[in-house]
Enzyme design. Structure first.
Site, PDB file in Angstrom:
ATOM      1  N   GLU A  97      62.233 -20.519  56.384  1.00 23.08           N
ATOM      2  CA  GLU A  97      62.169 -21.626  55.418  1.00 23.08           C
ATOM      3  C   GLU A  97      62.776 -21.192  54.086  1.00 23.08           C
ATOM      4  O   GLU A  97      62.796 -20.008  53.761  1.00 23.08           O
ATOM      5  CB  GLU A  97      60.699 -22.005  55.181  1.00 23.08           C
ATOM      6  CG  GLU A  97      60.259 -23.381  55.526  1.00 23.08           C
ATOM      7  CD  GLU A  97      61.011 -24.578  55.000  1.00 23.08           C
ATOM      8  OE1 GLU A  97      62.153 -24.475  54.522  1.00 23.08           O
ATOM      9  OE2 GLU A  97      60.437 -25.662  55.073  1.00 23.08           O
ATOM     10  N   ASP A  98      63.218 -22.172  53.310  1.00 27.88           N
ATOM     11  CA  ASP A  98      63.726 -21.859  51.969  1.00 27.88           C
ATOM     12  C   ASP A  98      62.583 -21.657  50.984  1.00 27.88           C
ATOM     13  O   ASP A  98      62.577 -20.700  50.213  1.00 27.88           O
ATOM     14  CB  ASP A  98      64.686 -22.955  51.470  1.00 27.88           C
ATOM     15  CG  ASP A  98      64.102 -24.358  51.548  1.00 27.88           C
ATOM     16  OD1 ASP A  98      62.979 -24.534  52.076  1.00 27.88           O
ATOM     17  OD2 ASP A  98      64.773 -25.301  51.078  1.00 27.88           O
ATOM     18  N   ASP A 101      56.180 -24.848  49.024  1.00 28.79           N
ATOM     19  CA  ASP A 101      55.801 -25.450  47.746  1.00 28.79           C
ATOM     20  C   ASP A 101      54.340 -25.909  47.879  1.00 28.79           C
ATOM     21  O   ASP A 101      53.424 -25.111  47.688  1.00 28.79           O
ATOM     22  CB  ASP A 101      56.796 -26.581  47.467  1.00 28.79           C
ATOM     23  CG  ASP A 101      56.637 -27.224  46.111  1.00 28.79           C
ATOM     24  OD1 ASP A 101      56.198 -26.548  45.177  1.00 28.79           O
ATOM     25  OD2 ASP A 101      56.977 -28.414  45.980  1.00 28.79           O
ATOM     26  N   PHE A 150      61.369 -26.359  39.254  1.00 33.88           N
ATOM     27  CA  PHE A 150      62.196 -26.883  40.335  1.00 33.88           C
ATOM     28  C   PHE A 150      63.487 -26.091  40.398  1.00 33.88           C
ATOM     29  O   PHE A 150      64.236 -26.029  39.433  1.00 33.88           O
ATOM     30  CB  PHE A 150      62.492 -28.371  40.137  1.00 33.88           C
ATOM     31  CG  PHE A 150      63.094 -28.981  41.360  1.00 33.88           C
ATOM     32  CD1 PHE A 150      62.290 -29.361  42.419  1.00 33.88           C
ATOM     33  CD2 PHE A 150      64.466 -29.133  41.471  1.00 33.88           C
ATOM     34  CE1 PHE A 150      62.850 -29.888  43.583  1.00 33.88           C
ATOM     35  CE2 PHE A 150      65.039 -29.659  42.627  1.00 33.88           C
ATOM     36  CZ  PHE A 150      64.223 -30.038  43.678  1.00 33.88           C
ATOM     37  N   ARG A 163      73.497 -26.937  46.767  1.00 40.41           N
ATOM     38  CA  ARG A 163      73.119 -25.999  47.833  1.00 40.41           C
ATOM     39  C   ARG A 163      74.078 -24.822  47.889  1.00 40.41           C
ATOM     40  O   ARG A 163      73.743 -23.759  48.390  1.00 40.41           O
ATOM     41  CB  ARG A 163      73.141 -26.697  49.197  1.00 40.41           C
ATOM     42  CG  ARG A 163      72.082 -27.772  49.381  1.00 40.41           C
ATOM     43  CD  ARG A 163      72.035 -28.195  50.850  1.00 40.41           C
ATOM     44  NE  ARG A 163      71.358 -29.456  51.060  1.00 40.41           N
ATOM     45  CZ  ARG A 163      70.050 -29.606  51.205  1.00 40.41           C
ATOM     46  NH1 ARG A 163      69.264 -28.560  51.154  1.00 40.41           N
ATOM     47  NH2 ARG A 163      69.526 -30.797  51.408  1.00 40.41           N
TER      48      ARG A 163
HETATM   49  P1  IMP Z   1      56.308 -28.522  50.618  1.00 35.43           P
HETATM   50  O1  IMP Z   1      56.025 -29.390  51.795  1.00 35.43           O
HETATM   51  O2  IMP Z   1      55.788 -29.156  49.359  1.00 35.43           O
HETATM   52  O3  IMP Z   1      55.869 -27.112  50.783  1.00 35.43           O
HETATM   53  O4  IMP Z   1      57.870 -28.561  50.401  1.00 35.43           O
HETATM   54  C1  IMP Z   1      58.734 -27.892  51.168  1.00 35.43           C
HETATM   55  C2  IMP Z   1      60.132 -28.427  50.999  1.00 35.43           C
HETATM   56  O5  IMP Z   1      60.342 -29.104  49.746  1.00 35.43           O
HETATM   57  C3  IMP Z   1      61.099 -27.290  50.981  1.00 35.43           C
HETATM   58  O6  IMP Z   1      61.517 -26.947  52.284  1.00 35.43           O
HETATM   59  C4  IMP Z   1      62.235 -27.810  50.128  1.00 35.43           C
HETATM   60  O7  IMP Z   1      63.163 -28.492  50.916  1.00 35.43           O
HETATM   61  C5  IMP Z   1      61.582 -28.769  49.163  1.00 35.43           C
HETATM   62  N1  IMP Z   1      61.331 -28.160  47.837  1.00 35.43           N
HETATM   63  C6  IMP Z   1      60.158 -27.744  47.318  1.00 35.43           C
HETATM   64  N2  IMP Z   1      60.314 -27.227  46.089  1.00 35.43           N
HETATM   65  C7  IMP Z   1      61.633 -27.282  45.833  1.00 35.43           C
HETATM   66  C8  IMP Z   1      62.433 -26.855  44.704  1.00 35.43           C
HETATM   67  O8  IMP Z   1      61.971 -26.293  43.684  1.00 35.43           O
HETATM   68  N3  IMP Z   1      63.762 -27.078  44.826  1.00 35.43           N
HETATM   69  C9  IMP Z   1      64.337 -27.668  45.910  1.00 35.43           C
HETATM   70  N4  IMP Z   1      63.633 -28.071  46.975  1.00 35.43           N
HETATM   71  C10 IMP Z   1      62.291 -27.882  46.942  1.00 35.43           C
END
Ligand code: IMP
Length: 175
Positions: A97-98, A101, A150, A163
């Site tokens: 995963e990237d 969050d 962010f 990206r």
């Molecule tokens: P989560 O479900 O809130 O953990 O979000 C996961 C997904 O939200 C990641 O795989 C990203 O694609 C996107 N995301 C969360 N934070 C960021 C950020 O700071 N920049 C860009 N994408 C984000």
């Protein structure tokens, strides 16, 4: 193009990813069959590409597309936009995963993958934002912990842009 401040440089990314690759290879040294790498699209495409090149062992790669985000706020609604091409039953899987969050996306994904009866599932995430955690999810291999900002670049987007930046950056706020 907005002003972007560098949070994690290309050199720092390369150094950390080399360490993670080495660690993963050591941890799976006992495994004779291939490790199935599952990059979560789109955000992890660069991380996964660099990580697998640091892994001197047999791997296969199968992509999974997820959509969980609109703009900069989590909807909590996760949708599989493109599924794995092969069964992972009985296989050892490493999800790439990237960023974790809120954790909602990873929680959904891990629950979904478990129903497919893999031998094991571990998680590699380049970034983690603990300040925004809504659900705790395991991250077995973590690149960097970051503040509640962010971020863009190195696979991560803002409205599908940025990206391609070779580093992790933060958009500078105009006063
Ligand atoms: P989560 O479900 O809130 O953990 O979000 C996961 C997904 O939200 C990641 O795989 C990203 O694609 C996107 N995301 C969360 N934070 C960021 C950020 O700071 N920049 C860009 N994408 C984000």
């Amino acid at each position: 193009m907005p002003q972007i401040d560098t949070l994690i440089s290309a050199e720092q990314l390369a150094e950390r990813i080399a360490e993670l690759g080495k660690q993963i290879v050591e941890d799976y040294a006992h495994l004779e069959e291939e490790l199935v790498i599952v990059p979560v699209l789109k955000g992890s495409f660069l991380f996964a590409a660099d990580l697998v090149r640091q892994m001197d062992r047999d791997v296969s790669v199968d992509f999974l597309g997820l959509r969980s985000y609109e703009g900069t706020s989590s909807t909590g609604v996760v949708q599989i936009t493109s599924d794995l091409s092969k069964s992972i039953a009985g296989k050892h899987v490493l999800v790439v995963e990237d960023i974790v969050d809120t954790g909602l996306t990873m929680q959904y994904l891990l629950e979904n993958l478990e129903t497919r009866q893999p031998a094991s599932v571990k998680v590699a995430s380049l970034l983690h934002k603990p300040a925004r955690t809504k659900v705790e999810v395991p991250i077995d291999y973590l690149g960097f912990t970051i503040e509640d900002v962010f971020v863009i670049g190195y696979g991560l987007d803002y409205d599908q842009l940025y990206r391609n930046l070779p580093y992790i950056g933060v958009v500078r706020q105009e006063d």
